[in-house]
Design a protein around this motif. Structure first.
Motif, PDB file in Angstrom:
ATOM      1  N   GLU A 131     -14.732 -48.645  69.867  1.00  0.00           N
ATOM      2  CA  GLU A 131     -14.145 -49.501  70.904  1.00  0.00           C
ATOM      3  C   GLU A 131     -14.189 -50.975  70.501  1.00  0.00           C
ATOM      4  N   LEU A 132     -15.298 -51.404  69.924  1.00  0.00           N
ATOM      5  CA  LEU A 132     -15.434 -52.792  69.483  1.00  0.00           C
ATOM      6  C   LEU A 132     -14.385 -53.122  68.427  1.00  0.00           C
ATOM      7  N   ASN A 133     -14.209 -52.227  67.477  1.00  0.00           N
ATOM      8  CA  ASN A 133     -13.236 -52.468  66.408  1.00  0.00           C
ATOM      9  C   ASN A 133     -11.808 -52.522  66.934  1.00  0.00           C
ATOM     10  N   LYS A 134     -11.522 -51.779  67.988  1.00  0.00           N
ATOM     11  CA  LYS A 134     -10.196 -51.865  68.616  1.00  0.00           C
ATOM     12  C   LYS A 134     -10.017 -53.217  69.299  1.00  0.00           C
ATOM     13  N   GLN A 135     -11.073 -53.689  69.951  1.00  0.00           N
ATOM     14  CA  GLN A 135     -10.982 -54.937  70.710  1.00  0.00           C
ATOM     15  C   GLN A 135     -10.894 -56.162  69.808  1.00  0.00           C
ATOM     16  N   ILE A 136     -11.634 -56.147  68.704  1.00  0.00           N
ATOM     17  CA  ILE A 136     -11.704 -57.347  67.863  1.00  0.00           C
ATOM     18  C   ILE A 136     -10.959 -57.198  66.551  1.00  0.00           C
ATOM     19  N   SER A 137     -10.321 -56.069  66.347  1.00  0.00           N
ATOM     20  CA  SER A 137      -9.628 -55.786  65.084  1.00  0.00           C
ATOM     21  C   SER A 137     -10.563 -55.979  63.893  1.00  0.00           C
ATOM     22  N   GLY A 138     -11.740 -55.391  64.002  1.00  0.00           N
ATOM     23  CA  GLY A 138     -12.736 -55.511  62.942  1.00  0.00           C
ATOM     24  C   GLY A 138     -13.136 -54.160  62.399  1.00  0.00           C
ATOM     25  N   ASN A 139     -14.193 -54.157  61.615  1.00  0.00           N
ATOM     26  CA  ASN A 139     -14.707 -52.922  61.023  1.00  0.00           C
ATOM     27  C   ASN A 139     -16.224 -52.878  61.096  1.00  0.00           C
ATOM     28  N   ARG A 140     -16.779 -53.087  62.251  1.00  0.00           N
ATOM     29  CA  ARG A 140     -18.229 -52.987  62.433  1.00  0.00           C
ATOM     30  C   ARG A 140     -18.617 -51.516  62.528  1.00  0.00           C
ATOM     31  N   THR A 141     -19.693 -51.147  61.837  1.00  0.00           N
ATOM     32  CA  THR A 141     -20.158 -49.761  61.887  1.00  0.00           C
ATOM     33  C   THR A 141     -21.065 -49.560  63.091  1.00  0.00           C
ATOM     34  N   ASP A 142     -21.332 -48.290  63.386  1.00  0.00           N
ATOM     35  CA  ASP A 142     -22.247 -47.985  64.483  1.00  0.00           C
ATOM     36  C   ASP A 142     -23.640 -48.537  64.187  1.00  0.00           C
ATOM     37  N   LEU A 143     -24.069 -48.500  62.938  1.00  0.00           N
ATOM     38  CA  LEU A 143     -25.377 -49.033  62.566  1.00  0.00           C
ATOM     39  C   LEU A 143     -25.425 -50.546  62.742  1.00  0.00           C
ATOM     40  N   GLN A 144     -24.363 -51.246  62.383  1.00  0.00           N
ATOM     41  CA  GLN A 144     -24.318 -52.696  62.578  1.00  0.00           C
ATOM     42  C   GLN A 144     -24.399 -53.039  64.064  1.00  0.00           C
ATOM     43  N   CYS A 145     -23.694 -52.293  64.885  1.00  0.00           N
ATOM     44  CA  CYS A 145     -23.725 -52.528  66.329  1.00  0.00           C
ATOM     45  C   CYS A 145     -25.127 -52.298  66.884  1.00  0.00           C
ATOM     46  N   ARG A 146     -25.738 -51.193  66.476  1.00  0.00           N
ATOM     47  CA  ARG A 146     -27.087 -50.888  66.947  1.00  0.00           C
ATOM     48  C   ARG A 146     -28.069 -51.975  66.542  1.00  0.00           C
ATOM     49  N   ARG A 147     -28.025 -52.377  65.294  1.00  0.00           N
ATOM     50  CA  ARG A 147     -28.954 -53.405  64.807  1.00  0.00           C
ATOM     51  C   ARG A 147     -28.750 -54.736  65.520  1.00  0.00           C
ATOM     52  N   ARG A 148     -27.487 -55.101  65.747  1.00  0.00           N
ATOM     53  CA  ARG A 148     -27.214 -56.352  66.456  1.00  0.00           C
ATOM     54  C   ARG A 148     -27.791 -56.290  67.858  1.00  0.00           C
ATOM     55  N   TRP A 149     -27.609 -55.165  68.534  1.00  0.00           N
ATOM     56  CA  TRP A 149     -28.131 -55.016  69.890  1.00  0.00           C
ATOM     57  C   TRP A 149     -29.655 -55.060  69.899  1.00  0.00           C
ATOM     58  N   VAL A 150     -30.271 -54.233  69.072  1.00  0.00           N
ATOM     59  CA  VAL A 150     -31.734 -54.099  69.083  1.00  0.00           C
ATOM     60  C   VAL A 150     -32.429 -55.395  68.646  1.00  0.00           C
ATOM     61  N   ASN A 151     -31.876 -56.071  67.655  1.00  0.00           N
ATOM     62  CA  ASN A 151     -32.567 -57.233  67.085  1.00  0.00           C
ATOM     63  C   ASN A 151     -32.197 -58.574  67.711  1.00  0.00           C
ATOM     64  N   GLN A 152     -31.005 -58.694  68.327  1.00  0.00           N
ATOM     65  CA  GLN A 152     -30.609 -59.992  68.846  1.00  0.00           C
ATOM     66  C   GLN A 152     -30.161 -60.006  70.305  1.00  0.00           C
ATOM     67  N   LEU A 153     -29.497 -58.977  70.778  1.00  0.00           N
ATOM     68  CA  LEU A 153     -28.829 -59.075  72.081  1.00  0.00           C
ATOM     69  C   LEU A 153     -29.516 -58.363  73.239  1.00  0.00           C
ATOM     70  N   ASP A 154     -30.344 -57.383  72.952  1.00  0.00           N
ATOM     71  CA  ASP A 154     -31.006 -56.625  74.026  1.00  0.00           C
ATOM     72  C   ASP A 154     -31.815 -57.580  74.905  1.00  0.00           C
ATOM     73  N   PRO A 155     -31.497 -57.634  76.209  1.00  0.00           N
ATOM     74  CA  PRO A 155     -32.203 -58.585  77.100  1.00  0.00           C
ATOM     75  C   PRO A 155     -33.692 -58.256  77.276  1.00  0.00           C
ATOM     76  N   THR A 156     -34.133 -57.078  76.865  1.00  0.00           N
ATOM     77  CA  THR A 156     -35.547 -56.743  77.033  1.00  0.00           C
ATOM     78  C   THR A 156     -36.417 -57.246  75.875  1.00  0.00           C
ATOM     79  N   ILE A 157     -35.797 -57.840  74.856  1.00  0.00           N
ATOM     80  CA  ILE A 157     -36.621 -58.357  73.734  1.00  0.00           C
ATOM     81  C   ILE A 157     -37.021 -59.795  73.963  1.00  0.00           C
TER      82      ILE A 157
END
Length: 72
Positions: free
Chosen positions: A46-72
Motif C-alpha cells: 500500500e505504501l509503495n502504491k501511495q508514494i510510488s516507491g519500493n520500500r520492503t516490508d522489512l524496511q517498513c517494520r524497522r522504520r516503525w519499530v525504531n523511529q515511529l512507534d509512539p510507545t518508544i
C-alpha cells in the motif's frame, strides 16, 4: 540492491529504495499501521502504491519499530 517481493505469487525482483525516509512516507506509514496493524507485507504494498516507491516490508517494520512507534 535487488530483493524478492513479499508476495510469493510474484516471482519478480524489485529494486530496493535505500534513500532516507521522507516526511510523506512517514505520515503514510503511520496511517497504514493505524489501518492495518502490523501486516508489514500489506503495508509495504500500500505504501509503495501511495508514494510510488519500493520500500520492503522489512524496511517498513524497522522504520516503525525504531523511529515511529509512539510507545518508544
Amino acid at each position: 540492491m535487488l530483493a524478492r517481493l513479499a508476495n510469493p505469487s510474484e516471482q519478480d525482483y524489485v529494486h530496493i529504495t535505500r534513500n532516507a525516509w521522507e516526511r510523506e512516507e512517514d505520515a503514510a506509514l503511520i496511517k497504514l499501521v493505524e489501518r492495518h496493524g502490523t501486516s508489514w507485507a500489506l503495508i509495504s504494498r500500500e505504501l509503495n502504491k501511495q508514494i510510488s516507491g519500493n520500500r520492503t516490508d522489512l524496511q517498513c517494520r524497522r522504520r516503525w519499530v525504531n523511529q515511529l512507534d509512539p510507545t518508544i
